[in-house]
Design an enzyme around this catalytic site. Sequence first.
Site, PDB file in Angstrom:
ATOM      1  N   ASP A  82      -6.044   2.120  -6.176  1.00 47.20           N
ATOM      2  CA  ASP A  82      -5.251   2.284  -5.212  1.00 47.20           C
ATOM      3  C   ASP A  82      -4.177   1.319  -5.514  1.00 47.20           C
ATOM      4  O   ASP A  82      -4.271  -0.109  -5.422  1.00 47.20           O
ATOM      5  CB  ASP A  82      -6.047   2.146  -3.601  1.00 47.20           C
ATOM      6  CG  ASP A  82      -4.748   1.847  -2.616  1.00 47.20           C
ATOM      7  OD1 ASP A  82      -3.555   2.261  -2.723  1.00 47.20           O
ATOM      8  OD2 ASP A  82      -5.346   1.489  -1.562  1.00 47.20           O
ATOM      9  N   ASP A  84      -1.158   0.739  -4.519  1.00 44.36           N
ATOM     10  CA  ASP A  84       0.006   0.492  -3.471  1.00 44.36           C
ATOM     11  C   ASP A  84       1.269   1.057  -4.015  1.00 44.36           C
ATOM     12  O   ASP A  84       1.197   2.117  -4.177  1.00 44.36           O
ATOM     13  CB  ASP A  84       0.003  -1.097  -3.329  1.00 44.36           C
ATOM     14  CG  ASP A  84      -1.231  -1.906  -2.759  1.00 44.36           C
ATOM     15  OD1 ASP A  84      -1.811  -1.278  -2.102  1.00 44.36           O
ATOM     16  OD2 ASP A  84      -1.320  -3.057  -2.870  1.00 44.36           O
ATOM     17  N   GLU A 111       1.896   4.874  -3.425  1.00 39.91           N
ATOM     18  CA  GLU A 111       2.350   5.338  -2.283  1.00 39.91           C
ATOM     19  C   GLU A 111       3.976   5.184  -2.079  1.00 39.91           C
ATOM     20  O   GLU A 111       4.739   4.164  -2.667  1.00 39.91           O
ATOM     21  CB  GLU A 111       1.621   4.826  -1.164  1.00 39.91           C
ATOM     22  CG  GLU A 111       1.937   3.133  -1.133  1.00 39.91           C
ATOM     23  CD  GLU A 111       0.723   2.693   0.069  1.00 39.91           C
ATOM     24  OE1 GLU A 111       1.019   2.326   1.123  1.00 39.91           O
ATOM     25  OE2 GLU A 111      -0.437   2.267  -0.501  1.00 39.91           O
ATOM     26  N   LYS A 117       3.880  -3.838   0.506  1.00 38.68           N
ATOM     27  CA  LYS A 117       3.264  -2.773   1.090  1.00 38.68           C
ATOM     28  C   LYS A 117       2.872  -3.255   2.539  1.00 38.68           C
ATOM     29  O   LYS A 117       2.365  -4.333   2.676  1.00 38.68           O
ATOM     30  CB  LYS A 117       2.620  -1.784   0.524  1.00 38.68           C
ATOM     31  CG  LYS A 117       1.246  -2.347  -0.224  1.00 38.68           C
ATOM     32  CD  LYS A 117       0.177  -2.759   0.871  1.00 38.68           C
ATOM     33  CE  LYS A 117      -0.330  -1.289   1.543  1.00 38.68           C
ATOM     34  NZ  LYS A 117      -1.424  -0.602   0.772  1.00 38.68           N
ATOM     35  N   ASN A 119      -0.370  -1.970   5.135  1.00 34.75           N
ATOM     36  CA  ASN A 119      -1.376  -1.069   5.508  1.00 34.75           C
ATOM     37  C   ASN A 119      -0.883  -0.072   6.329  1.00 34.75           C
ATOM     38  O   ASN A 119      -0.330  -0.089   7.364  1.00 34.75           O
ATOM     39  CB  ASN A 119      -2.774  -1.536   5.974  1.00 34.75           C
ATOM     40  CG  ASN A 119      -3.830  -0.535   5.903  1.00 34.75           C
ATOM     41  OD1 ASN A 119      -3.750   0.217   6.789  1.00 34.75           O
ATOM     42  ND2 ASN A 119      -4.694  -0.748   5.004  1.00 34.75           N
ATOM     43  N   SER A 120      -1.355   1.370   5.889  1.00 30.77           N
ATOM     44  CA  SER A 120      -0.562   2.616   6.865  1.00 30.77           C
ATOM     45  C   SER A 120      -1.217   2.769   8.136  1.00 30.77           C
ATOM     46  O   SER A 120      -0.323   3.204   8.864  1.00 30.77           O
ATOM     47  CB  SER A 120      -1.075   3.835   6.083  1.00 30.77           C
ATOM     48  OG  SER A 120      -0.676   3.824   4.611  1.00 30.77           O
ATOM     49  N   ARG A 156       0.892   9.295  -3.481  1.00 32.68           N
ATOM     50  CA  ARG A 156       0.457   9.188  -2.249  1.00 32.68           C
ATOM     51  C   ARG A 156       1.799   9.477  -1.400  1.00 32.68           C
ATOM     52  O   ARG A 156       2.689   8.600  -1.249  1.00 32.68           O
ATOM     53  CB  ARG A 156      -0.140   8.005  -1.818  1.00 32.68           C
ATOM     54  CG  ARG A 156      -0.833   7.792  -0.581  1.00 32.68           C
ATOM     55  CD  ARG A 156      -1.569   6.625  -0.727  1.00 32.68           C
ATOM     56  NE  ARG A 156      -1.435   6.024   0.911  1.00 32.68           N
ATOM     57  CZ  ARG A 156      -2.455   4.793   1.195  1.00 32.68           C
ATOM     58  NH1 ARG A 156      -3.198   4.468   0.132  1.00 32.68           N
ATOM     59  NH2 ARG A 156      -2.441   4.391   2.322  1.00 32.68           N
ATOM     60  N   HIS A 187      -1.704  11.736   3.501  1.00 27.87           N
ATOM     61  CA  HIS A 187      -2.296  10.814   4.241  1.00 27.87           C
ATOM     62  C   HIS A 187      -1.845  11.006   5.491  1.00 27.87           C
ATOM     63  O   HIS A 187      -0.821  11.675   6.081  1.00 27.87           O
ATOM     64  CB  HIS A 187      -1.803   9.495   3.639  1.00 27.87           C
ATOM     65  CG  HIS A 187      -2.928   8.340   4.084  1.00 27.87           C
ATOM     66  ND1 HIS A 187      -4.153   8.513   4.260  1.00 27.87           N
ATOM     67  CD2 HIS A 187      -2.628   6.788   4.170  1.00 27.87           C
ATOM     68  CE1 HIS A 187      -4.693   7.361   4.743  1.00 27.87           C
ATOM     69  NE2 HIS A 187      -4.022   6.485   4.529  1.00 27.87           N
TER      70      HIS A 187
END
Length: 540
Positions: A82, A84, A111, A117, A119-120, A156, A187
């Site tokens: 992942d 970012d 992403e 970034k 967190n989503s 992503r 996502h």
Amino acid sequence: MTRKTTQFRNLLNSDRLEFILEAHNGISAKIVEEAGFKGIWGSGLSLSAQYGVRDNNEASWTQVLDMLEFMSDATTIPILLDGDTGYGNFNNMQRLVRKLEQRDIAAVCIEDKLFPKTNSFIKGTAQPLADIEEFCGKIKAGKDAQGDDDFSIVARVEAFIAGWGLKEAMRRAEAYRKAGADAILMHSALSVPDEILAFKKEWGDRLPVVIVPTKYYATPTDQFREAGISIAIWANHMIRTAIASMQKNAATLMAEESLMAIEDSIAPVKEIFRLQGAAELQEAEKRYLPKRGKAVRAVILAASRGKELGELTEKRPKAMVPVSGQPLLAHVVDGYNSVGVKDITVVRGYAKETVNLSNIDYADNDNFESTGELASLSCALKSLASEDAGKELVVSYGDVLFKKHILQLLLESHADFSIVVDTNWSESVNKGRFADYVQCSRPYGRDAFGQEISLTEMSEHLPEKRTHGEWTGFLKVSSDHRLLLDKLVESLTAANPDARMSDLLNALVANGERVRVIYTTGYWLDIDTLEDVVLAGNLF
């Protein structure tokens, strides 16, 4: 073995739904592989959390790389990082891809958000998305930088997270496909998979689709199969499992102030050693390290309870009574280790489940209540592997502490049978202790220097005028006489299940065997009373 990059590419292109699980360090990665998963998700959230920082690029990309290297070395399955936002612009992305390939990482997911970034799942709709052209440039740069054709870049799409809807999700996914992405991770923060399924229906099979069902976890997995999803990521569940378990056990330890409250519910220390590959190191040491001294196997007899210690041994044997923060047996094992004896077998009996020190072997005398010391020794001898037949054998007790020079003197002996005898035997008589007293071929003295002294008799009732010392409980047997020892122990226990070690030594003398005596004065302690436990604590 198939390259990890190729393994991951095969997962992407599989005709079935595949699953990968989050890991955040070497040992969790190994557990994921042992569970049967074909791939690992190097979660940005989990990697940040194990460092104790926020999922906002607070852990530097080099710190992430360092942890990934341990994860990759510990496993044989591919890791999807992942990544970012790629940790910067196109230039950072190119360097990231090259460094990931150096560490045998199979793929990276980036992403389309801004650096640093967030967190989503933290105010997702308030998070701005990256410019499409700029993000496509990152993808192109990453593909140009890779040296392995099978290295994968997963794009992503955060359009649903930001609240921009299906049209924008499709627009971005198509742009990223044209830029060279190998798969699309779509996502969603909804508790149902509606957005994901709508995208997949519209998207078709242009590129493999990867999902993260963290929020819509109640969705039956068959729905993902029917929709043609390529990979489902269980994205943060290993670290959440670890946190919940650690919080529970920490609270229990604080409240109970006893390890017994959790010991049965946690992994034994030997499981850590197994996951770390300790056995492989031991085998490598045999192949590569020079042989130092003689090969020795130690047997520690620790089957009895030790009723004389009262409540201290109500739920554990004497050998596990704590002395200065660790079990008595641990001090004995440390004594052996200090002189290079690593191959140790402990004979358990009373409350054997509590005798659980790591990195040693065990033999069990389940008839400890109705048998004697030789029966315990017999259990140990029968448990030893064939390779131990070529080793010298040292036998001692689990409740006898000693200075290492005593063991060193014993190991230096070239005799077939050797014992250590304490010249200060009168102390045991004065305190009314049980002891095995010995008569030797000559008493301790200056004129005994350089002389070979041997055992004549051993008894707890030896007359004072014939007593030359007290046996300390140590016996060494040469490798050449191991077979003789095995046969004699077997015959003695068959005739008398309650036979003691003194019976063995007297039988050796009666059979004409020479048992060499090594004199010492003090520097050992037989734990018989509560006073001894206190004294032992003071020593350490």
